[in-house]
Design a protein around this motif. Structure first.
Motif, PDB file in Angstrom:
ATOM      1  N   LYS A  74       0.777  -1.191   0.041  1.00  0.00           N
ATOM      2  CA  LYS A  74       0.081  -0.222  -0.078  1.00  0.00           C
ATOM      3  C   LYS A  74       0.576   1.321  -0.059  1.00  0.00           C
ATOM      4  O   LYS A  74       0.280   2.307  -0.064  1.00  0.00           O
ATOM      5  CB  LYS A  74      -0.894  -0.046   1.035  1.00  0.00           C
ATOM      6  CG  LYS A  74      -1.954  -1.017   0.742  1.00  0.00           C
ATOM      7  CD  LYS A  74      -2.886  -1.118   2.284  1.00  0.00           C
ATOM      8  CE  LYS A  74      -4.120  -2.022   2.121  1.00  0.00           C
ATOM      9  NZ  LYS A  74      -5.134  -2.165   3.176  1.00  0.00           N
ATOM     10  N   SER A  75       2.270   1.160   0.054  1.00  0.00           N
ATOM     11  CA  SER A  75       2.845   2.254   0.103  1.00  0.00           C
ATOM     12  C   SER A  75       4.443   1.892  -0.453  1.00  0.00           C
ATOM     13  O   SER A  75       4.837   0.726  -0.299  1.00  0.00           O
ATOM     14  CB  SER A  75       3.078   3.031   1.222  1.00  0.00           C
ATOM     15  OG  SER A  75       3.635   2.269   2.339  1.00  0.00           O
ATOM     16  N   SER A  76       5.099   2.930  -0.806  1.00  0.00           N
ATOM     17  CA  SER A  76       6.522   2.521  -1.153  1.00  0.00           C
ATOM     18  C   SER A  76       7.456   3.839  -0.841  1.00  0.00           C
ATOM     19  O   SER A  76       6.937   5.019  -0.701  1.00  0.00           O
ATOM     20  CB  SER A  76       6.553   2.037  -2.752  1.00  0.00           C
ATOM     21  OG  SER A  76       6.225   3.270  -3.436  1.00  0.00           O
ATOM     22  N   THR A  77       8.630   3.772  -1.127  1.00  0.00           N
ATOM     23  CA  THR A  77       9.689   4.682  -0.697  1.00  0.00           C
ATOM     24  C   THR A  77      10.735   4.648  -1.762  1.00  0.00           C
ATOM     25  O   THR A  77      11.102   3.791  -1.957  1.00  0.00           O
ATOM     26  CB  THR A  77      10.219   4.762   0.540  1.00  0.00           C
ATOM     27  OG1 THR A  77       9.234   4.715   1.706  1.00  0.00           O
ATOM     28  CG2 THR A  77      11.187   5.718   0.719  1.00  0.00           C
ATOM     29  N   LEU A  78      10.997   5.659  -2.479  1.00  0.00           N
ATOM     30  CA  LEU A  78      11.915   5.809  -3.396  1.00  0.00           C
ATOM     31  C   LEU A  78      13.293   6.442  -2.641  1.00  0.00           C
ATOM     32  O   LEU A  78      13.113   7.159  -2.032  1.00  0.00           O
ATOM     33  CB  LEU A  78      11.586   6.585  -4.785  1.00  0.00           C
ATOM     34  CG  LEU A  78      13.030   6.973  -5.575  1.00  0.00           C
ATOM     35  CD1 LEU A  78      13.036   5.574  -6.312  1.00  0.00           C
ATOM     36  CD2 LEU A  78      12.527   8.227  -6.628  1.00  0.00           C
ATOM     37  N   ILE A  79      14.395   5.595  -2.835  1.00  0.00           N
ATOM     38  CA  ILE A  79      15.492   6.217  -2.149  1.00  0.00           C
ATOM     39  C   ILE A  79      16.739   6.667  -3.061  1.00  0.00           C
ATOM     40  O   ILE A  79      17.030   5.689  -3.826  1.00  0.00           O
ATOM     41  CB  ILE A  79      16.196   5.443  -1.102  1.00  0.00           C
ATOM     42  CG1 ILE A  79      15.033   4.734  -0.186  1.00  0.00           C
ATOM     43  CG2 ILE A  79      17.250   5.854  -0.510  1.00  0.00           C
ATOM     44  CD1 ILE A  79      15.495   3.668   0.818  1.00  0.00           C
TER      45      ILE A  79
END
Lengths: 117, 110
Positions: B69-74
């Motif tokens: 349901k969510s993600s993070t770009l690093i």
């Protein structure tokens, strides 16, 4: 990575004239290309989906007789803005699907800035 | 309409990691999470995409939560050239056109 080019990068034309924009996939074949436009300070808006050898599919509100799309080969799609008016001034961007590449995704051209006087 | 929610803007110090969040609570099982960025007056640039596993390439890492349901770009070491609008897009792969939301404007500060 996959490279998509557009020509011209910018164009200025008089109201009532037609302008053709080319989109080429340089190092891959693309059966599907997409055309977007972007007005200042806004996000990209999809205009149409272009499939090689068949008619384009236009999004609601986009006039197919005004924005002519031709996808005659696996590496070239063209967008012709017919009888352009000042309200057609925008940043036109194409993308092409590279289905054989490392990532089956879409790559975008650098965009064409159209200014209609 | 875009199926993702992103912060409007973020700042990051040069050389530090930039972590850009994205919520996509209505993602379906066969939809991918794509990240693109757009530097001013240029076409969007592909960064990375994933389905459910974390992904890493030469540009960035993508962390997707277990429930998807969510993600993070690093971006591990942000530079001034990373200043751009970053778009998180949920889509089926291949022939499905990408629907762009408003994205996150990342400013990398010296």
């Amino acid at each position: 990575g996959a490279v998509v080019s557009q020509h011209p990068s910018w164009v200025i034309c008089k109201s009532g004239t037609s302008v053709k924009i080319e989109c080429r996939s340089l190092d891959f074949q693309a059966t599907t290309m997409f055309w977007y436009r972007q007005f200042p300070k806004q996000s990209l808006m999809l205009m149409a989906t272009s499939n090689e050898g068949s008619k384009a599919t236009y999004e609601q509100g986009v006039e197919k007789d005004k924005f002519l799309i031709n996808h005659a080969s696996l590496t070239l799609s063209t967008l012709t803005v017919t009888s352009a008016h000042p309200e057609d001034s925008s940043f036109y961007i194409c993308s092409a699907r590279d289905q054989m590449g490392r990532a089956d995704t879409q790559y975008f051209g650098p965009g064409t800035r159209l200014t209609v006087l | 309409d875009a199926k993702t929610t992103q912060p409007t803007s973020m700042d990051c110090a040069e050389g530090r990691a930039a972590n850009l969040p994205c919520n996509h609570s209505t993602i379906s099982g066969n939809e991918y999470v794509y990240w693109y960025r757009q530097i001013h007056s240029q076409g969007p640039q592909y960064i990375i995409h994933g389905l459910k596993n974390n992904e890493t390439n030469e540009m960035a890492s993508l962390i997707i939560t277990e429930d998807r349901k969510s993600s993070t770009l690093i971006l591990p070491h942000a530079t001034l050239r990373d200043t751009a609008v970053y778009y998180c897009i949920v889509s089926l792969s291949g022939n499905t056109p990408l629907v762009f939301g408003k994205g996150t404007r990342l400013s990398v500060i010296a």
